[in-house]
Every structure is written in C-alpha cells, then in structure tokens.
Design a protein around this motif. Structure first.
Motif, PDB file in Angstrom:
ATOM      1  N   TYR A 243       0.799  -1.234  -0.121  1.00  0.00           N
ATOM      2  CA  TYR A 243      -0.241  -0.031   0.154  1.00  0.00           C
ATOM      3  C   TYR A 243       0.852   1.305  -0.035  1.00  0.00           C
ATOM      4  O   TYR A 243       0.400   2.252  -0.624  1.00  0.00           O
ATOM      5  CB  TYR A 243      -0.889  -0.082   1.295  1.00  0.00           C
ATOM      6  N   PHE A 244       1.985   1.318   0.821  1.00  0.00           N
ATOM      7  CA  PHE A 244       2.694   2.423   0.820  1.00  0.00           C
ATOM      8  C   PHE A 244       3.606   2.943  -0.359  1.00  0.00           C
ATOM      9  O   PHE A 244       3.331   3.987  -0.595  1.00  0.00           O
ATOM     10  CB  PHE A 244       3.626   2.234   1.976  1.00  0.00           C
ATOM     11  N   ILE A 245       4.118   2.088  -1.070  1.00  0.00           N
ATOM     12  CA  ILE A 245       4.852   2.183  -2.022  1.00  0.00           C
ATOM     13  C   ILE A 245       4.198   2.720  -3.383  1.00  0.00           C
ATOM     14  O   ILE A 245       4.449   3.819  -3.818  1.00  0.00           O
ATOM     15  CB  ILE A 245       5.755   0.967  -2.620  1.00  0.00           C
TER      16      ILE A 245
ATOM     17  N   ALA B 223       8.870  12.252   4.157  1.00  0.00           N
ATOM     18  CA  ALA B 223       8.804  12.641   5.658  1.00  0.00           C
ATOM     19  C   ALA B 223       7.458  12.364   6.330  1.00  0.00           C
ATOM     20  O   ALA B 223       7.139  11.597   7.172  1.00  0.00           O
ATOM     21  CB  ALA B 223       9.548  13.621   6.079  1.00  0.00           C
ATOM     22  N   LEU B 224       6.446  13.230   5.603  1.00  0.00           N
ATOM     23  CA  LEU B 224       5.032  13.018   6.223  1.00  0.00           C
ATOM     24  C   LEU B 224       4.275  11.963   5.986  1.00  0.00           C
ATOM     25  O   LEU B 224       3.665  11.324   6.970  1.00  0.00           O
ATOM     26  CB  LEU B 224       4.419  14.433   5.864  1.00  0.00           C
ATOM     27  N   LEU B 225       4.546  11.436   4.837  1.00  0.00           N
ATOM     28  CA  LEU B 225       3.814   9.980   4.548  1.00  0.00           C
ATOM     29  C   LEU B 225       4.466   8.799   5.311  1.00  0.00           C
ATOM     30  O   LEU B 225       3.639   8.043   5.742  1.00  0.00           O
ATOM     31  CB  LEU B 225       3.906   9.870   2.990  1.00  0.00           C
ATOM     32  N   ALA B 226       5.730   8.938   5.476  1.00  0.00           N
ATOM     33  CA  ALA B 226       6.495   7.858   6.089  1.00  0.00           C
ATOM     34  C   ALA B 226       5.906   7.866   7.768  1.00  0.00           C
ATOM     35  O   ALA B 226       5.756   6.828   8.110  1.00  0.00           O
ATOM     36  CB  ALA B 226       7.835   8.035   6.034  1.00  0.00           C
ATOM     37  N   ALA B 227       6.039   9.004   8.246  1.00  0.00           N
ATOM     38  CA  ALA B 227       5.592   9.136   9.893  1.00  0.00           C
ATOM     39  C   ALA B 227       4.100   8.777   9.740  1.00  0.00           C
ATOM     40  O   ALA B 227       3.930   8.072  10.807  1.00  0.00           O
ATOM     41  CB  ALA B 227       5.582  10.578   9.948  1.00  0.00           C
TER      42      ALA B 227
ATOM     43  N   GLY C 145      -2.254  14.235   2.271  1.00  0.00           N
ATOM     44  CA  GLY C 145      -1.846  13.089   1.876  1.00  0.00           C
ATOM     45  C   GLY C 145      -1.740  11.883   2.864  1.00  0.00           C
ATOM     46  O   GLY C 145      -1.956  10.786   2.674  1.00  0.00           O
ATOM     47  N   SER C 146      -1.242  12.229   3.886  1.00  0.00           N
ATOM     48  CA  SER C 146      -0.866  11.394   5.071  1.00  0.00           C
ATOM     49  C   SER C 146      -2.016  10.625   5.710  1.00  0.00           C
ATOM     50  O   SER C 146      -1.813   9.587   6.193  1.00  0.00           O
ATOM     51  CB  SER C 146       0.067  12.290   6.338  1.00  0.00           C
TER      52      SER C 146
END
Length: 279
Positions: A26-28, A63-67, A126-127
């Motif tokens: 989902y993340f990628i 950074a925001l999405l990974a967090a 987007g996060s």
C-alpha cells in the motif's frame, strides 16, 4: 471515454487490492503517486512564476507520509508526524528568507506560501491515506469505503454531465463555469446521491456500520468536489489543461488525487470522532 474506462478499471482495483494487503504493498504505490503529484504541482507553480524546489518539496512529502505510515509515529512519545511537519515548514521558511535576501525574487512570500501549500496538500493531507488504513479496527475496510465513495460520486457526475448536458432540460446548469466548464449542477447532485448509496453498499458487503458509512459517503459526495475544483483553480491560473499525462484520458497524478486525497481525510475524521457512537 474508452481511455478513461481502461484506466479506471485498472488503477482502481489495484489500489483496492493494495489497501487490502497493506504494508509495503500500500505504501509504495501511493508514495509514488504522491511524489509524481508533487512534481506536477511544482511544474504548475513554475508556470505561475513561483519557486517551489523539488529538493525541498519531495523530501517533505516523503517524511510526512512515512511518519503516518509507521503505526506508532503519532503516539504521544514520538509524534514523528508533528516533527516532520515542523521541520518541513521551518525549512520552507528559511528557503523563502534566503530567496529574498539573495534578491532572486520579489515574491519570496508567495514562493513560501506556494511551497507550504504543496507540503500541506500532498504531505499532510496525503498522510491520511495511511492514517485511515492504519486504524486499529477495520482500517482497510474504511479505506475501501472512502475510495468507492469518491470514485462513484465522480463517475456519476461525469456520466450525467457527459450524456445529459445540452440534450435534455437536465444537465444544462453549469456549476462552476470558470473553474470547470464541463461540470453541471445535475452532475454534482448525481454525485451527492451516488456517494452515500455506494458507500452503504460497500459497508454492507464489508460488515461496517451502515449509517456511519452512509454519512461518510454523503460527506465525500458533498465535499469531494471542492478538492477537484481547487486543482482546477491552479490549472486555470497557470494556463494548463491537465497537471500531467500519467493517466491517458484522466490527466496526471494530481488530477486523479485532487478529490481522493480529501475523501480519505474526511472519512478518517468521521470514523475517529463518530465511530464510537456506532459501536
């Protein structure tokens, strides 16, 4: 129409499957889509004569999405999401001050706001793709509801606008002629109706609270349009038709995410704040 259908029935199921699988699956894909949207956003800002450097914008989005994707990042101990947002906004401020001091631009304040806008839209809003999916109970199910709600609302609005406009008395009332000439009041009403109907049907299949799903679908149907029009505003002022060419017949990644990105945030907050009332 054929190109739109091919893209819709290819990308849609892929995203639904990714939401079900979760994790890297989902993340990628969503990370890549949002990064492409970031590049398109920067190009639009460049057409508007604003400096929006990719070397600042894209790392901030990542950074925001990974967090948000890391399940413990928003806990009281770490709050990495808040830290990522703070650092990103502060870096944007320093960049604007540096631009002005160098004398490279007379619109450093507007450049700052343009950069912050991209960070907030694609990074922070987007996060919610990952915040919604990471809900401890039924995260992938509510993500599916959000996707289906906005997609069916958009499709209903498109079909009504395409096949009724200029042919019947219905479909002739322009909704926002300057922002999006092809959108009609009748198409918008069709989307408002389709959103809660398909959200409820999806909830019925996935065993979710029907009333809450209906409210989510209604909110997405009513409010999702404004995400679409916000990107239309940028494109009209920049003098471009589409944000990109990633999806034939649909435009770029930013064109496809314009309302979806807000839909997942809307559903997230409804589930978080109203969900306890329906359990």
């Amino acid at each position: 129409m054929l190109q739109r259908a091919i893209v819709a029935f290819t990308v849609g199921p892929v995203l639904l499957l990714a939401a079900y699988l979760g994790g890297w699956f989902y993340f990628i894909p969503l990370l890549l889509l949002l990064l492409v949207a970031g590049v398109e956003y920067a190009h639009i800002m460049r057409a508007l004569k604003h400096n929006t450097p990719l070397w600042l914008l894209l790392p901030a989005i990542v950074a925001l999405l990974a967090a948000a994707w890391w399940p413990y990042a928003w806990g009281p101990q770490w709050n990495l999401g808040g830290l990522a947002l703070f650092i990103s906004l502060f870096a944007a401020l320093i960049y604007a001050l540096w631009l002005f001091e160098r004398g490279d631009t007379l619109d450093a304040a507007l450049d700052w706001f343009a950069l912050v806008g991209g960070i907030m839209l694609l990074g922070w809003v987007g996060s919610h793709f990952f915040l919604l999916r990471s809900l401890p109970e039924n995260g992938w199910r509510w993500t599916t509801v959000a996707f289906m709600s906005i997609w069916t609302a958009d499709m209903a609005a498109f079909l009504v606008g395409k096949y009724l406009t200029g042919r019947w008395p219905l479909g002739r009332h322009a909704l926002a002629p300057r922002l999006s000439p092809k959108k009609t009041v009748e198409g918008y009403v069709a989307g408002v109706i389709a959103g809660p109907v398909f959200a409820t049907l999806t909830a019925l299949v996935l065993d979710l609270p029907l009333v809450l799903a209906g409210l989510a679908g209604l909110a997405v149907g009513v409010l999702g349009l404004f995400g679409d029009l916000s990107i239309s505003l940028l494109k009209r002022e920049a003098g471009v038709k589409d944000s990109g060419r990633l999806f034939p017949g649909h435009g770029g990644a930013l064109d496809r995410l314009d309302s979806l990105i807000w839909a997942v945030a809307i559903v997230y907050y409804l589930v978080v704040y109203l969900g306890p009332l329906f359990t």
